[in-house]
Design a protein around this motif. Sequence first.
Motif, PDB file in Angstrom:
ATOM      1  N   MET A   1       0.735  -1.181  -0.066  1.00 46.03           N
ATOM      2  CA  MET A   1       0.063  -0.062  -0.129  1.00 46.03           C
ATOM      3  C   MET A   1       0.959   1.257  -0.232  1.00 46.03           C
ATOM      4  SD  MET A   1      -3.084  -1.235   0.064  1.00 46.03           S
ATOM      5  CE  MET A   1      -4.513  -0.213   0.848  1.00 46.03           C
ATOM      6  N   LEU A   2       0.391   2.266  -0.758  1.00 42.84           N
ATOM      7  CA  LEU A   2       1.282   3.346  -0.879  1.00 42.84           C
ATOM      8  C   LEU A   2       0.397   4.430  -0.447  1.00 42.84           C
ATOM      9  CD1 LEU A   2       2.806   3.151  -4.622  1.00 42.84           C
ATOM     10  CD2 LEU A   2       3.942   2.822  -2.073  1.00 42.84           C
ATOM     11  N   LYS A   3       0.835   5.729   0.321  1.00 46.22           N
ATOM     12  CA  LYS A   3       0.276   6.747   0.782  1.00 46.22           C
ATOM     13  C   LYS A   3       0.004   7.581  -0.348  1.00 46.22           C
ATOM     14  CE  LYS A   3       2.161  10.216   2.782  1.00 46.22           C
ATOM     15  NZ  LYS A   3       3.031  11.136   3.665  1.00 46.22           N
ATOM     16  N   VAL A   4      -1.405   7.948  -0.584  1.00 46.02           N
ATOM     17  CA  VAL A   4      -1.926   8.683  -1.648  1.00 46.02           C
ATOM     18  C   VAL A   4      -2.438   9.950  -1.293  1.00 46.02           C
ATOM     19  CG1 VAL A   4      -4.239   7.601  -1.900  1.00 46.02           C
ATOM     20  CG2 VAL A   4      -2.995   8.544  -4.038  1.00 46.02           C
ATOM     21  N   ALA A  27      -9.255   1.363  -0.831  1.00 39.95           N
ATOM     22  CA  ALA A  27      -8.331   2.143   0.088  1.00 39.95           C
ATOM     23  C   ALA A  27      -8.446   1.945   1.384  1.00 39.95           C
ATOM     24  CB  ALA A  27      -8.849   3.704  -0.360  1.00 39.95           C
ATOM     25  N   SER A  50      -4.389   5.237   2.255  1.00 43.91           N
ATOM     26  CA  SER A  50      -3.492   4.301   1.225  1.00 43.91           C
ATOM     27  C   SER A  50      -4.069   3.635   0.129  1.00 43.91           C
ATOM     28  CB  SER A  50      -2.491   3.681   2.097  1.00 43.91           C
ATOM     29  OG  SER A  50      -1.789   4.341   2.969  1.00 43.91           O
ATOM     30  N   VAL A  51      -3.672   3.380  -0.994  1.00 43.30           N
ATOM     31  CA  VAL A  51      -4.212   2.416  -1.987  1.00 43.30           C
ATOM     32  C   VAL A  51      -2.805   1.529  -2.294  1.00 43.30           C
ATOM     33  CG1 VAL A  51      -5.716   4.146  -2.824  1.00 43.30           C
ATOM     34  CG2 VAL A  51      -3.715   3.821  -3.912  1.00 43.30           C
ATOM     35  N   LYS A  53      -0.367  -0.298  -5.013  1.00 44.43           N
ATOM     36  CA  LYS A  53       0.665   0.264  -5.966  1.00 44.43           C
ATOM     37  C   LYS A  53       0.109   0.295  -7.071  1.00 44.43           C
ATOM     38  CE  LYS A  53       5.204  -0.462  -7.724  1.00 44.43           C
ATOM     39  NZ  LYS A  53       6.592  -1.466  -7.446  1.00 44.43           N
ATOM     40  N   GLN A  55      -3.066   0.847  -8.061  1.00 37.46           N
ATOM     41  CA  GLN A  55      -4.070   1.760  -8.229  1.00 37.46           C
ATOM     42  C   GLN A  55      -3.517   3.170  -7.936  1.00 37.46           C
ATOM     43  OE1 GLN A  55      -7.132   1.200  -8.897  1.00 37.46           O
ATOM     44  NE2 GLN A  55      -6.754  -0.942  -9.441  1.00 37.46           N
ATOM     45  N   TYR A  56      -2.378   3.384  -7.714  1.00 39.83           N
ATOM     46  CA  TYR A  56      -1.715   4.611  -7.133  1.00 39.83           C
ATOM     47  C   TYR A  56      -1.875   5.929  -8.104  1.00 39.83           C
ATOM     48  CZ  TYR A  56       1.334   7.957  -5.440  1.00 39.83           C
ATOM     49  OH  TYR A  56       1.708   9.404  -4.766  1.00 39.83           O
ATOM     50  N   ALA A  59      -5.723   6.688  -8.426  1.00 37.76           N
ATOM     51  CA  ALA A  59      -6.215   7.352  -7.204  1.00 37.76           C
ATOM     52  C   ALA A  59      -5.545   8.935  -7.086  1.00 37.76           C
ATOM     53  CB  ALA A  59      -5.640   6.639  -6.183  1.00 37.76           C
ATOM     54  N   SER A  60      -4.273   8.914  -7.529  1.00 42.29           N
ATOM     55  CA  SER A  60      -3.689  10.425  -7.421  1.00 42.29           C
ATOM     56  C   SER A  60      -4.318  11.337  -8.403  1.00 42.29           C
ATOM     57  CB  SER A  60      -2.434  10.261  -7.965  1.00 42.29           C
ATOM     58  OG  SER A  60      -1.343   9.474  -7.170  1.00 42.29           O
TER      59      SER A  60
END
Length: 76
Positions: A1-4, A27, A50-51, A53, A55-56, A59-60
């Motif tokens: 998961m990455l912070k978006v 998310a 977070s989402v 990777k 979907q990053y 989502a951004s």
Amino acid sequence: MLKVFTARDITEAHIVKGMLESYGIPAQVDGAYLQGGFGELPVIDLITVSVAKEQYLHASKLIEAYDQATPDQPVA
């Protein structure tokens, strides 16, 4: 998961999470329960969304539209 996304508070985090999920992007809200641990002191960059990777990027783009939207404009 990455912070978006970094939210101002837990309510905003859940709004963004719900928006992303309405577009089919799973998310999660991170740090939601830490806000109360600090009492009335302002805490910056504590509550995030977070989402995955994969979907990053999508989502951004949605969050960028969210940040630029006015109350009368729908997001993307």
